[in-house]
Design an enzyme around this catalytic site. Structure first.
Site, PDB file in Angstrom:
ATOM      1  N   CYS A  53       1.521   6.614  -0.294  1.00 14.79           N
ATOM      2  CA  CYS A  53       2.963   6.875  -0.334  1.00 14.79           C
ATOM      3  C   CYS A  53       3.746   5.574  -0.526  1.00 14.79           C
ATOM      4  O   CYS A  53       3.267   4.477  -0.195  1.00 14.79           O
ATOM      5  CB  CYS A  53       3.428   7.530   0.959  1.00 14.79           C
ATOM      6  SG  CYS A  53       2.996   9.277   1.101  1.00 14.79           S
ATOM      7  N   GLU A  55       6.322   4.493   1.121  1.00 17.60           N
ATOM      8  CA  GLU A  55       6.634   3.830   2.393  1.00 17.60           C
ATOM      9  C   GLU A  55       5.445   3.008   2.879  1.00 17.60           C
ATOM     10  O   GLU A  55       5.604   1.883   3.383  1.00 17.60           O
ATOM     11  CB  GLU A  55       7.000   4.867   3.462  1.00 17.60           C
ATOM     12  CG  GLU A  55       8.223   5.703   3.123  1.00 17.60           C
ATOM     13  CD  GLU A  55       7.889   6.984   2.366  1.00 17.60           C
ATOM     14  OE1 GLU A  55       6.955   6.973   1.543  1.00 17.60           O
ATOM     15  OE2 GLU A  55       8.569   7.985   2.596  1.00 17.60           O
ATOM     16  N   CYS A  89       3.754   9.154   7.098  1.00 16.01           N
ATOM     17  CA  CYS A  89       4.617   7.972   6.934  1.00 16.01           C
ATOM     18  C   CYS A  89       5.537   7.804   8.143  1.00 16.01           C
ATOM     19  O   CYS A  89       5.851   6.672   8.524  1.00 16.01           O
ATOM     20  CB  CYS A  89       5.423   8.078   5.646  1.00 16.01           C
ATOM     21  SG  CYS A  89       4.444   7.677   4.190  1.00 16.01           S
TER      22      CYS A  89
HETATM   23  N1  THU Z   1       5.471  10.762  -1.393  1.00 11.40           N
HETATM   24  C1  THU Z   1       5.871   9.520  -1.006  1.00 11.40           C
HETATM   25  O1  THU Z   1       5.489   8.513  -1.623  1.00 11.40           O
HETATM   26  N2  THU Z   1       6.686   9.410   0.056  1.00 11.40           N
HETATM   27  C2  THU Z   1       7.226  10.451   0.728  1.00 11.40           C
HETATM   28  O2  THU Z   1       7.975  10.250   1.656  1.00 11.40           O
HETATM   29  C3  THU Z   1       6.900  11.815   0.342  1.00 11.40           C
HETATM   30  C4  THU Z   1       5.864  11.970  -0.712  1.00 11.40           C
HETATM   31  C5  THU Z   1       4.612  10.886  -2.566  1.00 11.40           C
HETATM   32  C6  THU Z   1       3.181  11.221  -2.300  1.00 11.40           C
HETATM   33  C7  THU Z   1       2.768  11.834  -3.619  1.00 11.40           C
HETATM   34  O3  THU Z   1       2.398  10.802  -4.513  1.00 11.40           O
HETATM   35  C8  THU Z   1       4.024  12.500  -4.134  1.00 11.40           C
HETATM   36  O4  THU Z   1       5.088  11.903  -3.417  1.00 11.40           O
HETATM   37  C9  THU Z   1       4.055  14.010  -3.942  1.00 11.40           C
HETATM   38  O5  THU Z   1       3.750  14.355  -2.645  1.00 11.40           O
END
Ligand code: THU
Length: 134
Positions: A53, A55, A89
């Site tokens: 992610c 974050e 996260c």
């Molecule tokens: N994702 C994030 O990077 N941060 C978040 O807070 C929510 C979801 C990403 C993970 C994945 O690559 C995509 O968003 C779809 O879930």
């Protein structure tokens, strides 16, 4: 462009996200306690659970640079639905954030869609203090 460094950084790094599977781009930008800026974007993987992610990337960059405290955090998703941090996260943020940490969720135009404290997103959280860590 907004007049806010963190918002601008989160919008910019979102454009570099690697998300060929979900097509859902996310950028995150934070300031540590010394005001240093760190950024991250989601980085997906063909082995889906190995994706990272936005974050988590920003937090790892902070830690690698010696930072240990998140002072401010912005997350940029797409569209007009706020991109709230996932459960994992929230716990990662908890490790380095005080309960009152401000978390702003913005869209790519720089509009602030939602503002929450960490305590609002993760109430009664388990954290370093529960293991006797400072
Ligand atoms: N994702 C994030 O990077 N941060 C978040 O807070 C929510 C979801 C990403 C993970 C994945 O690559 C995509 O968003 C779809 O879930």
């Amino acid at each position: 462009m907004s007049d806010d460094t963190l918002i601008d950084a989160a919008i910019a790094v979102r454009t570099r996200a690697y998300a060929p599977y979900s097509r859902f781009l996310v950028g995150a930008a934070l300031h540590d306690a010394d005001g240093h800026l760190f950024i991250g974007c989601n980085t997906e993987n063909a082995a889906y659970p190995e994706g990272i992610c936005a974050e988590g990337g920003a937090i790892s960059a902070m830690v690698a640079a010696g930072g240990r405290r998140i002072a401010d955090l912005v997350i940029c998703g797409g569209g007009d639905r706020p991109c709230a941090p996932c459960g994992g996260c929230r716990q990662k943020i908890r490790e380095f954030g005080a309960p009152g940490l401000r978390i702003r969720m913005v869209n790519p135009s720089g509009d602030v869609l939602l503002v929450r404290t960490l305590a609002e997103l993760l109430p009664d959280a388990f954290g370093p203090e529960d293991l006797g860590a400072a």
